[in-house]
Enzyme design. Structure first.
Site, PDB file in Angstrom:
ATOM      1  N   LYS A 111       0.838  -1.206   0.000  1.00 46.71           N
ATOM      2  CA  LYS A 111       0.000   0.000   0.000  1.00 46.71           C
ATOM      3  C   LYS A 111       0.871   1.254   0.000  1.00 46.71           C
ATOM      4  O   LYS A 111       0.558   2.239  -0.661  1.00 46.71           O
ATOM      5  CB  LYS A 111      -0.968  -0.022   1.180  1.00 46.71           C
ATOM      6  CG  LYS A 111      -2.089  -1.016   0.891  1.00 46.71           C
ATOM      7  CD  LYS A 111      -3.185  -1.045   1.913  1.00 46.71           C
ATOM      8  CE  LYS A 111      -4.243  -2.054   1.467  1.00 46.71           C
ATOM      9  NZ  LYS A 111      -5.020  -2.619   2.529  1.00 46.71           N
ATOM     10  N   LYS A 190      -3.221 -11.168  -9.043  1.00 41.95           N
ATOM     11  CA  LYS A 190      -4.120 -11.616  -7.981  1.00 41.95           C
ATOM     12  C   LYS A 190      -5.437 -10.818  -8.047  1.00 41.95           C
ATOM     13  O   LYS A 190      -5.404  -9.594  -8.208  1.00 41.95           O
ATOM     14  CB  LYS A 190      -3.419 -11.359  -6.638  1.00 41.95           C
ATOM     15  CG  LYS A 190      -4.304 -11.470  -5.433  1.00 41.95           C
ATOM     16  CD  LYS A 190      -3.648 -10.808  -4.219  1.00 41.95           C
ATOM     17  CE  LYS A 190      -4.706 -10.276  -3.283  1.00 41.95           C
ATOM     18  NZ  LYS A 190      -4.235  -9.509  -2.156  1.00 41.95           N
ATOM     19  N   LYS A 193      -9.661  -6.253  -4.730  1.00 41.13           N
ATOM     20  CA  LYS A 193     -10.451  -5.026  -4.809  1.00 41.13           C
ATOM     21  C   LYS A 193      -9.549  -3.846  -5.142  1.00 41.13           C
ATOM     22  O   LYS A 193      -9.893  -2.981  -5.923  1.00 41.13           O
ATOM     23  CB  LYS A 193     -11.150  -4.780  -3.460  1.00 41.13           C
ATOM     24  CG  LYS A 193     -12.423  -5.585  -3.304  1.00 41.13           C
ATOM     25  CD  LYS A 193     -12.915  -5.646  -1.868  1.00 41.13           C
ATOM     26  CE  LYS A 193     -12.384  -6.867  -1.145  1.00 41.13           C
ATOM     27  NZ  LYS A 193     -13.041  -7.205   0.117  1.00 41.13           N
TER      28      LYS A 193
HETATM   29  P1  TYM Z   1      -9.708  -9.962   2.753  1.00 42.92           P
HETATM   30  O1  TYM Z   1     -10.970  -9.318   3.183  1.00 42.92           O
HETATM   31  O2  TYM Z   1      -8.791  -9.199   1.872  1.00 42.92           O
HETATM   32  O3  TYM Z   1     -10.044 -11.309   2.022  1.00 42.92           O
HETATM   33  C1  TYM Z   1     -10.891 -12.292   2.599  1.00 42.92           C
HETATM   34  C2  TYM Z   1     -10.378 -13.667   2.240  1.00 42.92           C
HETATM   35  O4  TYM Z   1     -10.346 -13.839   0.834  1.00 42.92           O
HETATM   36  C3  TYM Z   1      -9.055 -14.301   0.450  1.00 42.92           C
HETATM   37  N1  TYM Z   1      -8.730 -13.782  -0.881  1.00 42.92           N
HETATM   38  C4  TYM Z   1      -8.252 -14.536  -1.877  1.00 42.92           C
HETATM   39  N2  TYM Z   1      -8.001 -15.858  -1.939  1.00 42.92           N
HETATM   40  C5  TYM Z   1      -7.527 -16.338  -3.104  1.00 42.92           C
HETATM   41  N3  TYM Z   1      -7.323 -15.567  -4.197  1.00 42.92           N
HETATM   42  C6  TYM Z   1      -7.564 -14.226  -4.188  1.00 42.92           C
HETATM   43  N4  TYM Z   1      -7.379 -13.479  -5.262  1.00 42.92           N
HETATM   44  C7  TYM Z   1      -8.057 -13.663  -2.970  1.00 42.92           C
HETATM   45  N5  TYM Z   1      -8.411 -12.402  -2.591  1.00 42.92           N
HETATM   46  C8  TYM Z   1      -8.819 -12.499  -1.305  1.00 42.92           C
HETATM   47  C9  TYM Z   1      -8.098 -13.744   1.496  1.00 42.92           C
HETATM   48  O5  TYM Z   1      -6.900 -14.461   1.540  1.00 42.92           O
HETATM   49  C10 TYM Z   1      -8.931 -13.888   2.743  1.00 42.92           C
HETATM   50  O6  TYM Z   1      -8.801 -15.178   3.290  1.00 42.92           O
HETATM   51  N6  TYM Z   1      -6.806  -9.534   6.760  1.00 42.92           N
HETATM   52  C11 TYM Z   1      -7.882 -10.294   6.189  1.00 42.92           C
HETATM   53  C12 TYM Z   1      -9.140 -10.323   7.026  1.00 42.92           C
HETATM   54  C13 TYM Z   1      -8.980 -10.768   8.448  1.00 42.92           C
HETATM   55  C14 TYM Z   1      -8.787 -12.110   8.891  1.00 42.92           C
HETATM   56  C15 TYM Z   1      -8.758 -12.036  10.312  1.00 42.92           C
HETATM   57  C16 TYM Z   1      -8.646 -13.338   8.241  1.00 42.92           C
HETATM   58  C17 TYM Z   1      -9.035  -9.966   9.558  1.00 42.92           C
HETATM   59  N7  TYM Z   1      -8.921 -10.748  10.665  1.00 42.92           N
HETATM   60  C18 TYM Z   1      -8.593 -13.178  11.082  1.00 42.92           C
HETATM   61  C19 TYM Z   1      -8.469 -14.483   9.033  1.00 42.92           C
HETATM   62  C20 TYM Z   1      -8.456 -14.400  10.416  1.00 42.92           C
HETATM   63  C21 TYM Z   1      -8.244  -9.680   4.853  1.00 42.92           C
HETATM   64  O7  TYM Z   1      -8.016  -8.519   4.616  1.00 42.92           O
HETATM   65  O8  TYM Z   1      -8.905 -10.518   4.023  1.00 42.92           O
END
Ligand code: TYM
Length: 326
Positions: A111, A190, A193
């Site tokens: 970022k 990848k 968003k």
């Molecule tokens: P976030 O909101 O970006 O994404 C949610 C989940 O989707 C997965 N993901 C993907 N998997 C495969 N290919 C992709 N292109 C792709 N884009 C997104 C992410 O790996 C994720 O599992 N920090 C985390 C949210 C979070 C969290 C937690 C997760 C906060 N606290 C505790 C697990 C446990 C996040 O921003 O995910």
């Protein structure tokens, strides 16, 4: 029965990467596990600073997850900010984390590289995430590969905390799907968003079809075999079993295949697969009180678990001063 736990940010329309990387797997896990799942609106505050957008996205994300099959009557499903104890444990953990660890966080570095002005929330994001996991005794954490480093940091924090203060937290296991580690976006990077290359799970048919038709392909001649090492093949393969994937690979290898036809077929396949979820979503949108009631019940269940871990951590750290010998 294991405690399987994961969260998702309500930072916009949920997309196919979220679905295959985490959501569909959590939904499968709930059949035989003690599932804890939440919408991380505190995390989203690091980037969304508009009241209407955040509240709308939060409720939408919860409804989408339930429409896809997350059953709040079987699992524990809540909105992160409804269990604010997670902020206290973030502070407790902050004191055992070296800033060097946060400096190395790739999502923060990415970022920064894009010119975003980081706030402290974004910087300490991995501590809040660790808190999300440790405060609920998460044993298995299904995520996409992009979250691997955050999970490793969480494990480090749990181990370090336990070494300093005694056994309080469960050290969680990372769970990344072997085949769908990172779902590609329209441009082959990848799906994310923040890259603007997503295919949303829900939305108007015409707009989503347009997204599928804009998957980037190469200029291989029509009478040449096509590569399967591409976003188009990989996205299609997500919807297919092994035999069907072989058939698709053959279709790619056979001269005469038109990318446009494959994109149309892929869209149809997606649209049919998601049809029952769209119906369920419409139903839930019309039964908002049910959704809110379930989220409230989920927060109560999650809060009770959080209280146990938090009180152990407070005790272990010496915050319960009443028993002190003076
Ligand atoms: P976030 O909101 O970006 O994404 C949610 C989940 O989707 C997965 N993901 C993907 N998997 C495969 N290919 C992709 N292109 C792709 N884009 C997104 C992410 O790996 C994720 O599992 N920090 C985390 C949210 C979070 C969290 C937690 C997760 C906060 N606290 C505790 C697990 C446990 C996040 O921003 O995910």
């Amino acid at each position: 029965m294991k405690r399987v736990l994961s969260g998702i940010q309500p930072s916009g329309n949920l997309h196919l990467g979220n679905y295959f990387g985490m959501m569909s797997r959590m939904i499968k896990y709930q059949e035989e596990n003690d599932l804890f799942c939440f919408i991380v609106n505190y995390h989203a505050l690091t980037t969304i600073q508009d009241k209407k957008t955040l509240s709308k996205n939060t409720l939408n994300a919860a409804i989408d997850f339930m429409a896809l099959g997350l059953d709040p009557e079987r699992s524990t499903f809540w909105i992160q900010s409804d269990v604010p104890q997670v902020c206290e444990s973030t502070w407790l953990l902050s004191n055992i984390v070296n800033v060097g660890l946060l400096d190395r966080a790739t999502s923060y570095k990415d970022k920064m590289a894009k010119g975003l002005k980081p706030n402290v929330g974004l910087y300490s994001y991995p501590i809040l995430m660790a808190s999300d996991i440790l405060l609920f005794g998460g044993e298995i954490v299904p995520v996409g590969k992009d979250q691997k480093q955050h999970l490793e940091m969480t494990r480090d924090m749990a181990i370090r905390f336990n070494q300093i203060f005694g056994d309080v937290f469960v050290v969680p296991e990372l769970d990344i799907e072997k085949t769908n580690q990172l779902v590609p976006g329209l441009d082959g990077q990848k799906m994310s968003k923040s890259y603007g290359n997503t295919i949303p799970l829900f939305g108007p048919e015409k707009a989503i079809r347009k997204r599928f038709m804009s998957i980037v392909t190469d200029s291989t001649d029509i009478d040449q075999p096509k590569s399967i090492d591409t976003a188009l093949y990989q996205l299609y393969a997500l919807f297919l079993n092994e035999d069907e994937q072989k058939e698709l690979a053959e279709r790619f290898a056979t001269p005469g295949m038109r990318y446009g036809d494959v994109k149309q077929d892929l869209f149809e396949c997606f649209w049919t697969t998601f049809s029952p979820y769209r119906e369920k979503r419409d139903y839930l949108l019309n039964h908002k009180d049910y959704v809110l009631g379930q989220l409230k019940a989920g927060a109560e269940k999650a809060g009770a678990v959080a209280d146990v871990y938090l009180s152990k951590a407070r005790e272990a750290m010496g915050l319960n001063y009443g028993d002190a010998i003076v």
